[in-house]
Design an enzyme around this catalytic site. Structure first.
Site, PDB file in Angstrom:
ATOM      1  N   ASP A 201       5.672  -8.458   3.396  1.00  0.00           N
ATOM      2  CA  ASP A 201       4.800  -7.912   2.361  1.00  0.00           C
ATOM      3  C   ASP A 201       5.561  -6.956   1.437  1.00  0.00           C
ATOM      4  OD1 ASP A 201       1.948  -7.397   1.422  1.00  0.00           O
ATOM      5  OD2 ASP A 201       2.554  -5.359   1.968  1.00  0.00           O
ATOM      6  N   GLU A 243       7.234 -11.839  -0.141  1.00  0.00           N
ATOM      7  CA  GLU A 243       6.283 -11.617  -1.224  1.00  0.00           C
ATOM      8  C   GLU A 243       6.981 -10.833  -2.334  1.00  0.00           C
ATOM      9  OE1 GLU A 243       1.931  -9.604  -2.223  1.00  0.00           O
ATOM     10  OE2 GLU A 243       3.392  -8.577  -0.963  1.00  0.00           O
TER      11      GLU A 243
END
Length: 548
Positions: A201, A243
């Site tokens: 993330d 990401e």
């Protein structure tokens, strides 16, 4: 697990929110045991990888992306033993499981932050503190609807702390070697537990430097290379999906040399342009972003998607394009969030099956590994009365019975949908019974995609088209080729295409819908004169007759 990373080039991912999927213990929250009960359903969909949103203990102010303990499972979801059982069950069915790893920040409730704000020995500089909130002034605020600054005042410490997201998510200080070492320990813990990899993330924001926008810094790449080498030393070929919500040219460096950084990265900018192309009835937006996308190392792969658990981001479009997208897909202010749209796939398509199919056909023929978001396979709707992104994270609709087959609790973590997309109208059980349902169609689509080598690991070209409404893709490998044609217009289209790369070969129409005027599955035509007749928002896939 193979060490060359090739297996995921043919894979399809399924993004699953544990809290929303299935409640096995009746407390109103989905849990790991509930996911175990539905593993056959996931396997039968034809996907290869389960991506589980954050599992760790958290106050759930941001659905688990505000981690308060990296080494446990949120009690609503179960225990580490429940996760082990899920991993065993998934692996027995040929499924791999990856989890979200939230590296950039923690919850403000995390003991590390509580110690840091009190300047306790050993943790005082585990976060980014400053007396001056004007530092790093060139850094954008990401959550513009809820945060006015990347700095927040902490009265306990008497300083400001840095956060790229919500103020309750302070950023870790990656300039501290103890932080870096500890996060590698976290990686080791989950890999040794048995997970097959991670979705990493928010990785562009790990470091900060004055005079920069604090994104994509050399120090970030250096740490990610260290992370990749560390992972390879524990589990060679582990699935690592970064990401990086950036333009393709800014994302490219995260692939490194193909073996020393991220093997897989999201292609964020292609997603809004699929929706823009659909709204305009023109393939031009797709062609524009694909032409802007640089070549990547052959050992790596883009990951593509239509929707996910966040808003449909409109960061990488012009102001005029954003206004157009809002007018088409989010005419009401309640549908908008930050710089994006907080709606699910089916509502964005006005629940029109033709458009839903067309977008999935595009998804499965674009270069990259595709991801499906739970519930989209049955056409679930959303709940715009819920705050933030919660409206696209509602309970999975398994049946039309009490609790939608999701839970026996009187009250669930989020209300069940009402109206046209309520469980009485949209649910898995009904879709299973109906051979013409979106669910059955999508299973066929996935099976065909996985059976065509060219789509997973071939060379991709967007071909010229005599009609601007048609997106024509060619994917070729040594043993396979697929020509896919997509009609982005709301009216029928008829053209004759030429595919010089396949000259001298006859092509068979192997998959497609909304076909017209006598062109039917099994039709064979020369690659030099391929007759394409598509209805509104139709699609067709052709491949060489000798490969059929």
């Amino acid at each position: 697990m193979t060490t060359d990373g090739s297996w995921w080039k043919d894979a399809v991912l399924y993004e699953l929110y544990v809290r929303a999927f299935r409640d096995a213990d009746g407390d109103g929250h989905g849990d790991l045991r509930g996911v175990c009960e539905r593993l056959d359903y996931v396997r039968d969909l034809g996907v290869d990888v389960l991506w589980l949103l954050p599992l760790s203990p958290s106050p759930l102010r941001d659905d688990g992306y505000d981690v308060s303990d990296y080494y446990g499972i949120h009690p609503d979801y179960g225990t580490l033993d429940d996760l082990r059982a899920l991993l065993d069950g998934a692996h027995a069915r040929g499924l791999k499981v990856i989890t979200d790893l939230v590296m950039n920040h923690t919850s403000s409730d995390h003991p590390w932050f509580q110690a840091s704000r009190r300047r306790q020995e050993g943790k005082a500089d585990w976060y980014v503190w400053s007396d001056d909130p004007s530092r790093y002034a060139g850094t954008r605020v990401i959550f513009t609807d809820s945060e006015s600054s990347n700095w927040s005042w902490d009265a306990v410490r008497g300083q400001y702390y840095w956060h790229r997201f919500f103020h309750h998510q302070p950023d870790l200080n990656y300039d501290n070697p103890e932080v870096r070492s500890t996060m590698l320990d976290v990686v080791r813990f989950w890999l040794e537990l048995g997970v097959d990899g991670f979705r990493l993330d928010a990785i562009p924001y790990l470091f900060q430097r004055e005079g920069t926008n604090c994104e994509n810094l050399p120090e970030t790449h250096a740490f990610l290379k260290e992370l990749r080498a560390f992972v390879e030393g524990i589990e060679p070929g582990a699935f690592l999906l970064g990401e990086v919500n950036q333009w393709p040219e800014d994302t490219l460096p995260y692939f490194g040399d193909g073996f020393d950084e991220m093997p897989l990265l999201f292609h964020f900018p292609v997603m809004p342009r699929l929706w823009k192309a659909l709204a305009e009835g023109s393939a031009a937006p797709i062609r524009w972003i694909l032409e802007r996308t640089p070549a990547i190392p052959p050992s790596c792969q883009w990951v593509v998607f239509l929707r996910n658990h966040d808003e449909l981001t409109l960061e990488m479009v012009t102001d005029a394009e954003r206004a157009f997208m809002y007018a088409c897909y989010a005419p009401e202010p309640v549908m908008r969030l930050n710089v994006g749209i907080r709606r699910r796939l089916a509502p964005l398509c006005d629940f029109d099956r033709a458009r839903v199919e067309l977008l999935h056909s595009l998804l499965m023929t674009l270069p990259g590994t595709p991801i499906l978001y739970y519930g989209d396979e049955i056409g679930m709707g959303d709940d715009l009365t819920l705050p933030d992104r919660n409206g696209v994270r509602t309970p999975m609709q398994w049946t039309d019975g009490p609790g939608a087959g999701f839970s026996s609790a009187q009250q669930t973590y989020a209300p069940l949908l009402t109206g046209p997309s309520a469980p009485a109208n949209v649910n898995v059980a009904a879709a299973e019974r109906d051979q013409g349902s979106l669910l059955h169609w999508l299973r066929r689509l996935i099976a065909i995609r996985k059976g065509r080598e060219a789509l997973g690991r071939g060379t991709f070209t967007m071909l010229p088209s005599p009609d601007p409404a048609l997106a024509v893709f060619l994917s070729t490998s040594e043993r396979d080729a697929v020509v896919s044609v997509h009609n982005l217009a709301g009216e029928p289209r008829r053209v004759t295409l030429s595919v010089p790369a396949l000259a001298g070969r006859d092509l068979r129409l192997g998959f497609g819908g909304r076909l017209e005027d006598g062109v039917c599955l099994g039709s064979v035509a020369p690659a030099e004169a391929l007759p394409v007749a598509l209805g509104a928002h139709g699609y067709a896939w052709w491949w060489p007759e000798d490969d059929a």
